[in-house]
Scaffold this motif. Sequence first.
Motif, PDB file in Angstrom:
ATOM      1  N   ILE A  85     -12.999 -17.225  14.260  1.00  0.00           N
ATOM      2  CA  ILE A  85     -14.178 -17.075  13.129  1.00  0.00           C
ATOM      3  C   ILE A  85     -14.402 -15.327  13.298  1.00  0.00           C
ATOM      4  O   ILE A  85     -14.380 -14.698  12.399  1.00  0.00           O
ATOM      5  N   ILE A  86     -14.408 -15.059  14.657  1.00  0.00           N
ATOM      6  CA  ILE A  86     -14.618 -13.239  14.662  1.00  0.00           C
ATOM      7  C   ILE A  86     -13.317 -12.559  14.063  1.00  0.00           C
ATOM      8  O   ILE A  86     -13.596 -11.603  13.178  1.00  0.00           O
ATOM      9  N   ILE A  87     -12.272 -13.084  14.316  1.00  0.00           N
ATOM     10  CA  ILE A  87     -11.066 -12.501  13.889  1.00  0.00           C
ATOM     11  C   ILE A  87     -10.894 -12.509  12.374  1.00  0.00           C
ATOM     12  O   ILE A  87     -10.816 -11.520  11.620  1.00  0.00           O
ATOM     13  N   VAL A  88     -11.120 -13.736  11.831  1.00  0.00           N
ATOM     14  CA  VAL A  88     -11.161 -13.668  10.470  1.00  0.00           C
ATOM     15  C   VAL A  88     -12.359 -13.001   9.540  1.00  0.00           C
ATOM     16  O   VAL A  88     -11.998 -12.199   8.669  1.00  0.00           O
ATOM     17  N   CYS A  89     -13.432 -13.040  10.083  1.00  0.00           N
ATOM     18  CA  CYS A  89     -14.613 -12.304   9.490  1.00  0.00           C
ATOM     19  C   CYS A  89     -14.304 -10.852   9.758  1.00  0.00           C
ATOM     20  O   CYS A  89     -14.411 -10.163   8.682  1.00  0.00           O
ATOM     21  N   SER A  90     -13.810 -10.183  10.904  1.00  0.00           N
ATOM     22  CA  SER A  90     -13.666  -8.835  10.894  1.00  0.00           C
ATOM     23  C   SER A  90     -12.531  -8.564   9.996  1.00  0.00           C
ATOM     24  O   SER A  90     -12.743  -7.400   9.049  1.00  0.00           O
ATOM     25  N   ALA A  91     -11.335  -9.336   9.884  1.00  0.00           N
ATOM     26  CA  ALA A  91     -10.347  -9.031   9.082  1.00  0.00           C
ATOM     27  C   ALA A  91     -10.801  -8.947   7.647  1.00  0.00           C
ATOM     28  O   ALA A  91     -10.498  -7.942   6.879  1.00  0.00           O
ATOM     29  N   LEU A  92     -11.541  -9.898   7.128  1.00  0.00           N
ATOM     30  CA  LEU A  92     -12.135 -10.110   5.882  1.00  0.00           C
ATOM     31  C   LEU A  92     -13.049  -8.978   5.273  1.00  0.00           C
ATOM     32  O   LEU A  92     -12.762  -8.207   4.521  1.00  0.00           O
ATOM     33  N   ILE A  93     -13.932  -8.446   6.401  1.00  0.00           N
ATOM     34  CA  ILE A  93     -14.826  -7.487   5.850  1.00  0.00           C
ATOM     35  C   ILE A  93     -14.212  -5.970   6.035  1.00  0.00           C
ATOM     36  O   ILE A  93     -14.384  -5.069   5.096  1.00  0.00           O
ATOM     37  N   LEU A 148     -13.989  -3.854   2.860  1.00  0.00           N
ATOM     38  CA  LEU A 148     -14.490  -2.605   2.792  1.00  0.00           C
ATOM     39  C   LEU A 148     -13.349  -1.567   2.452  1.00  0.00           C
ATOM     40  O   LEU A 148     -13.824  -0.618   1.689  1.00  0.00           O
ATOM     41  N   GLY A 149     -12.247  -1.668   3.140  1.00  0.00           N
ATOM     42  CA  GLY A 149     -11.148  -0.759   2.606  1.00  0.00           C
ATOM     43  C   GLY A 149     -10.751  -0.761   1.141  1.00  0.00           C
ATOM     44  O   GLY A 149     -10.567   0.547   0.712  1.00  0.00           O
ATOM     45  N   MET A 150     -10.966  -1.847   0.626  1.00  0.00           N
ATOM     46  CA  MET A 150     -10.563  -1.816  -0.980  1.00  0.00           C
ATOM     47  C   MET A 150     -11.663  -1.305  -1.671  1.00  0.00           C
ATOM     48  O   MET A 150     -11.330  -0.460  -2.600  1.00  0.00           O
ATOM     49  N   LEU A 151     -12.991  -1.427  -1.301  1.00  0.00           N
ATOM     50  CA  LEU A 151     -13.992  -0.755  -2.033  1.00  0.00           C
ATOM     51  C   LEU A 151     -13.945   0.758  -1.833  1.00  0.00           C
ATOM     52  O   LEU A 151     -14.275   1.279  -2.777  1.00  0.00           O
ATOM     53  N   PHE A 152     -13.868   1.013  -0.618  1.00  0.00           N
ATOM     54  CA  PHE A 152     -13.445   2.593  -0.465  1.00  0.00           C
ATOM     55  C   PHE A 152     -12.606   3.211  -1.350  1.00  0.00           C
ATOM     56  O   PHE A 152     -12.753   4.311  -1.829  1.00  0.00           O
ATOM     57  N   TYR A 153     -11.521   2.514  -1.348  1.00  0.00           N
ATOM     58  CA  TYR A 153     -10.337   2.947  -2.025  1.00  0.00           C
ATOM     59  C   TYR A 153     -10.495   2.941  -3.500  1.00  0.00           C
ATOM     60  O   TYR A 153     -10.363   3.874  -3.996  1.00  0.00           O
ATOM     61  N   THR A 154     -11.293   1.910  -3.914  1.00  0.00           N
ATOM     62  CA  THR A 154     -11.545   2.030  -5.294  1.00  0.00           C
ATOM     63  C   THR A 154     -12.690   2.850  -5.781  1.00  0.00           C
ATOM     64  O   THR A 154     -12.474   3.391  -6.874  1.00  0.00           O
ATOM     65  N   PHE A 155     -13.561   2.970  -4.887  1.00  0.00           N
ATOM     66  CA  PHE A 155     -14.646   4.073  -5.280  1.00  0.00           C
ATOM     67  C   PHE A 155     -14.262   5.438  -5.436  1.00  0.00           C
ATOM     68  O   PHE A 155     -14.594   6.536  -5.927  1.00  0.00           O
ATOM     69  N   ASN A 156     -13.114   5.642  -4.566  1.00  0.00           N
ATOM     70  CA  ASN A 156     -12.656   6.899  -4.310  1.00  0.00           C
ATOM     71  C   ASN A 156     -11.682   7.349  -5.492  1.00  0.00           C
ATOM     72  O   ASN A 156     -11.476   8.489  -5.950  1.00  0.00           O
ATOM     73  N   THR A 157     -11.157   6.399  -6.102  1.00  0.00           N
ATOM     74  CA  THR A 157     -10.321   6.702  -7.330  1.00  0.00           C
ATOM     75  C   THR A 157     -11.393   6.750  -8.707  1.00  0.00           C
ATOM     76  O   THR A 157     -12.263   6.450  -8.487  1.00  0.00           O
ATOM     77  N   PHE A 181     -14.675   0.712 -11.842  1.00  0.00           N
ATOM     78  CA  PHE A 181     -15.522   0.646 -10.468  1.00  0.00           C
ATOM     79  C   PHE A 181     -16.565   1.818 -10.493  1.00  0.00           C
ATOM     80  O   PHE A 181     -17.421   1.593  -9.667  1.00  0.00           O
ATOM     81  N   SER A 182     -16.328   2.696 -11.305  1.00  0.00           N
ATOM     82  CA  SER A 182     -17.514   3.807 -11.070  1.00  0.00           C
ATOM     83  C   SER A 182     -18.898   3.449 -11.468  1.00  0.00           C
ATOM     84  O   SER A 182     -19.907   3.762 -10.898  1.00  0.00           O
ATOM     85  N   SER A 183     -18.793   2.321 -12.268  1.00  0.00           N
ATOM     86  CA  SER A 183     -20.083   1.651 -12.567  1.00  0.00           C
ATOM     87  C   SER A 183     -20.660   0.751 -11.629  1.00  0.00           C
ATOM     88  O   SER A 183     -21.909   0.063 -11.630  1.00  0.00           O
ATOM     89  N   ILE A 184     -19.992   0.174 -10.661  1.00  0.00           N
ATOM     90  CA  ILE A 184     -20.445  -0.843  -9.521  1.00  0.00           C
ATOM     91  C   ILE A 184     -21.352  -0.105  -8.548  1.00  0.00           C
ATOM     92  O   ILE A 184     -21.039   0.959  -7.980  1.00  0.00           O
ATOM     93  N   PRO A 185     -22.738  -0.624  -8.444  1.00  0.00           N
ATOM     94  CA  PRO A 185     -23.421  -0.092  -7.319  1.00  0.00           C
ATOM     95  C   PRO A 185     -22.968  -0.309  -6.003  1.00  0.00           C
ATOM     96  O   PRO A 185     -22.517  -1.443  -5.622  1.00  0.00           O
ATOM     97  N   LYS A 186     -22.916   0.806  -5.194  1.00  0.00           N
ATOM     98  CA  LYS A 186     -22.271   0.523  -3.947  1.00  0.00           C
ATOM     99  C   LYS A 186     -23.096  -0.259  -2.993  1.00  0.00           C
ATOM    100  O   LYS A 186     -22.634  -1.046  -1.998  1.00  0.00           O
ATOM    101  N   THR A 187     -24.447   0.103  -2.921  1.00  0.00           N
ATOM    102  CA  THR A 187     -25.442  -0.377  -1.643  1.00  0.00           C
ATOM    103  C   THR A 187     -25.456  -1.898  -1.904  1.00  0.00           C
ATOM    104  O   THR A 187     -25.397  -2.653  -0.812  1.00  0.00           O
TER     105      THR A 187
END
Lengths: 190, 103
Positions: free
Chosen positions: B47-55, B59-68, B73-79
């Motif tokens: 569970i820990i491994i799967v959850c960590s990998a998923l999160i 997060l990586g995808m979100l950071f990537y998309t927010f920075n492009t 994506f620019s209209s999606i609220p981050k918080t």
Amino acid sequence: MKNSQIQRDYNLIRKVIDGDTSAFRQLIFAYKDVSLSLAISILKDAVVAEDVLQEVFIKVYDKLHTFKFKASFATWLYRIVVNTSYNELKKRKNMVSIDNTSEVDSMVHRQKEYLKDADQKKYINMTLEKLKPDEALVLRLFYLCEYKIKEIEEITGFRSSKIKVNLHRGRDNFEFHLKQILGDDLNNLL
Amino acid sequence: MKEEKFKELISKSTIETSDDFVNKVMQGIQLQKEVKKQSLFWSFPVIIIVCSALILTILGMLFYTFNTEYAIFSSIPKTPIFLVIIGIGLYYINQLIRFQHYK
């Protein structure tokens, strides 16, 4: 124990480890009755002993991959039976403490009545039930399973001196209780 | 009593189990297998491994998309998205702790 029997057990264990559950059935069939007799020696109650034995066989199935193919399976199994039975006995002693002097007297009386139609096996098991757990266990391991003192040491964890004392006392007490139960009928049994 | 007679008598002291004993044991084993399967599925490290990998992936995808500079994506609220992801993660960890407790 015969080498062929040990080899048969090893083959069955390998099959079980490979996932063949029916092989475990064969192992249970081979050892269930003697295991129950040993558990009853300690617990003095067939129902409780059978429950404990079920637990033992499930535990054995679970831990079978840890079995080292050096000793005999029977010795390994009986050690687990003996340990689990003593643990259960401890639990039960903590739960219930009874004054059984009068209980025993009335039991002897009831058994005498009952024994009129009973066969030899019942007389013997009733007598063994009256012995202390250590005595009954050692007697069965020595005479029923035909183990040597060294092997009994392995199974029970008792010292050889304790085993010898229990054998000696067990024999005396067995004879005493058998006489008490059968009275004049003892000669017919012998 | 003679030793041989003694041996003869005690050798008759084998007690047979009840008829359905073997079936009961086999049922117990089957039940244990099912519980094990379940507990393997919900085991702590998995569970820990799967959850960590998923999160981390999300997060990586979100950071990537927010920075492009994708307009979508620019209209999606981050918080709120961060909160939802962390909430799901905590929920699973809580479930896991409860499962371990009841087991």
